[in-house]
Design a protein around this motif. Structure first.
Motif, PDB file in Angstrom:
ATOM      1  N   UNK A   5     -63.942 -14.419  36.877  1.00  0.00           N
ATOM      2  CA  UNK A   5     -63.829 -15.140  38.140  1.00  0.00           C
ATOM      3  C   UNK A   5     -64.507 -16.503  38.085  1.00  0.00           C
ATOM      4  N   UNK A   6     -65.405 -16.706  37.118  1.00  0.00           N
ATOM      5  CA  UNK A   6     -66.114 -17.988  37.018  1.00  0.00           C
ATOM      6  C   UNK A   6     -65.324 -19.034  36.232  1.00  0.00           C
ATOM      7  N   UNK A   7     -64.235 -18.609  35.594  1.00  0.00           N
ATOM      8  CA  UNK A   7     -63.421 -19.521  34.796  1.00  0.00           C
ATOM      9  C   UNK A   7     -62.151 -19.907  35.535  1.00  0.00           C
ATOM     10  N   UNK A   8     -61.636 -21.097  35.215  1.00  0.00           N
ATOM     11  CA  UNK A   8     -60.285 -21.464  35.639  1.00  0.00           C
ATOM     12  C   UNK A   8     -59.365 -21.019  34.520  1.00  0.00           C
ATOM     13  N   UNK A   9     -58.551 -20.029  34.782  1.00  0.00           N
ATOM     14  CA  UNK A   9     -57.817 -19.336  33.727  1.00  0.00           C
ATOM     15  C   UNK A   9     -56.388 -19.851  33.628  1.00  0.00           C
ATOM     16  N   UNK A  10     -56.056 -20.385  32.457  1.00  0.00           N
ATOM     17  CA  UNK A  10     -54.710 -20.913  32.228  1.00  0.00           C
ATOM     18  C   UNK A  10     -54.085 -20.231  31.021  1.00  0.00           C
ATOM     19  N   UNK A  11     -52.777 -20.189  31.026  1.00  0.00           N
ATOM     20  CA  UNK A  11     -52.028 -19.687  29.877  1.00  0.00           C
ATOM     21  C   UNK A  11     -50.847 -20.605  29.625  1.00  0.00           C
ATOM     22  N   UNK A  12     -50.420 -20.674  28.374  1.00  0.00           N
ATOM     23  CA  UNK A  12     -49.271 -21.502  28.008  1.00  0.00           C
ATOM     24  C   UNK A  12     -48.143 -20.586  27.547  1.00  0.00           C
ATOM     25  N   UNK A  13     -46.983 -20.716  28.168  1.00  0.00           N
ATOM     26  CA  UNK A  13     -45.829 -19.925  27.764  1.00  0.00           C
ATOM     27  C   UNK A  13     -44.712 -20.848  27.315  1.00  0.00           C
ATOM     28  N   UNK A  14     -43.778 -20.274  26.577  1.00  0.00           N
ATOM     29  CA  UNK A  14     -42.703 -21.094  26.017  1.00  0.00           C
ATOM     30  C   UNK A  14     -41.431 -20.265  25.942  1.00  0.00           C
ATOM     31  N   UNK A  15     -40.295 -20.913  26.096  1.00  0.00           N
ATOM     32  CA  UNK A  15     -39.036 -20.199  25.970  1.00  0.00           C
ATOM     33  C   UNK A  15     -39.004 -19.495  24.613  1.00  0.00           C
ATOM     34  N   UNK A  16     -38.741 -18.177  24.590  1.00  0.00           N
ATOM     35  CA  UNK A  16     -38.794 -17.424  23.325  1.00  0.00           C
ATOM     36  C   UNK A  16     -37.868 -17.961  22.246  1.00  0.00           C
ATOM     37  N   UNK A  37     -48.763 -22.406  32.441  1.00  0.00           N
ATOM     38  CA  UNK A  37     -48.062 -23.650  32.169  1.00  0.00           C
ATOM     39  C   UNK A  37     -46.900 -23.384  31.227  1.00  0.00           C
ATOM     40  N   UNK A  38     -45.723 -23.891  31.578  1.00  0.00           N
ATOM     41  CA  UNK A  38     -44.590 -23.812  30.664  1.00  0.00           C
ATOM     42  C   UNK A  38     -44.646 -25.000  29.709  1.00  0.00           C
ATOM     43  N   UNK A  39     -44.495 -24.737  28.436  1.00  0.00           N
ATOM     44  CA  UNK A  39     -44.510 -25.816  27.452  1.00  0.00           C
ATOM     45  C   UNK A  39     -43.493 -26.891  27.817  1.00  0.00           C
ATOM     46  N   UNK A  40     -42.376 -26.452  28.399  1.00  0.00           N
ATOM     47  CA  UNK A  40     -41.293 -27.375  28.727  1.00  0.00           C
ATOM     48  C   UNK A  40     -41.652 -28.334  29.856  1.00  0.00           C
ATOM     49  N   UNK A  41     -42.614 -27.976  30.706  1.00  0.00           N
ATOM     50  CA  UNK A  41     -42.941 -28.812  31.864  1.00  0.00           C
ATOM     51  C   UNK A  41     -44.448 -29.081  31.979  1.00  0.00           C
TER      52      UNK A  41
END
Length: 216
Positions: free
Chosen positions: A50-61, A134-138
């Motif tokens: 909860x103390x972190x701003x949590x991000x992930x990066x995804x990409x079209x397979x 976050x989408x790699x594409x955008x």
């Protein structure tokens, strides 16, 4: 993701130009939950998360797979022993020729590397409380929000490899060329293997009009 990795190294004192900074995998702050929990022994995992701003990066397979193939097979020779057995002299052939063979061997479970793992397995969409995916594409349209939450607005976010002149063809165009070499059966097997990487984020498939973006 690579932008983030390189900026982590910059924050830790690496003064090299952006495109000369190597991977952050060996950095103690990167992907090291044990390090974080050791520094905060009195905090629970939930409190730390909860103390972190949590991000992930995804990409079209589809794009992600071709990118991994070009890097791991032709630039880094990850599978040279096996591929030389099934396709002798494969390095003297074009990627377009080798790609269908590689896809078959991968889907048959004869070769594997975590760079080709299913994103939903690695990222735990359904239980890790991300603040933003976050989408790699955008990414260019989303990165400012991340920077504001992570105090990194002093860093410029670079353009894509195509935009800065390192690449001459877009990644989605390359993916279309490579996947055009597969049979319908191979393509259906691929879609089935990465089924949840398409369904959960809502990624488009090869023949969708908005490929490679999300379908919503």
């Amino acid at each position: 993701k690579q932008w983030y990795q390189r900026r982590v190294r910059g924050i830790d004192g690496n003064t090299q130009p952006y495109y000369q900074i190597g991977s952050a995998h060996d950095n103690k702050h990167y992907r090291n939950w044990e390090f974080i929990t050791a520094e905060n022994p009195n905090s629970t995992n939930e409190e730390l998360l909860s103390s972190f701003y949590k991000i992930g990066f995804i990409r079209n397979p589809l794009v992600r797979f071709v990118s991994g193939f070009r890097d791991k097979v032709f630039r880094r020779d990850y599978f040279k022993g096996h591929l030389n057995e099934v396709m002798p002299g494969y390095k003297n052939r074009s990627g377009i020729e080798v790609f269908p063979i590689f896809v078959n061997e991968f889907l048959d479970g004869k070769i594997y590397d975590y760079h080709f793992s299913k994103q939903y397995d690695k990222m735990a969409y359904c239980w890790l409380p991300y603040d933003m995916l976050l989408q790699t594409e955008t990414t260019l349209a989303q990165i400012k929000t991340v920077q504001e939450h992570t105090n990194t607005t002093m860093f410029d976010y670079p353009g894509s490899r195509l935009e800065v002149g390192i690449a001459t063809e877009s990644t989605d165009a390359i993916a279309k060329r490579y996947f055009a070499t597969l049979t319908e059966d191979q393509l259906e097997r691929f879609y089935e293997y990465y089924k949840w990487d398409f369904i959960l984020p809502g990624y488009s498939k090869l023949n969708d009009t908005n490929f490679p973006y999300l379908n919503w």
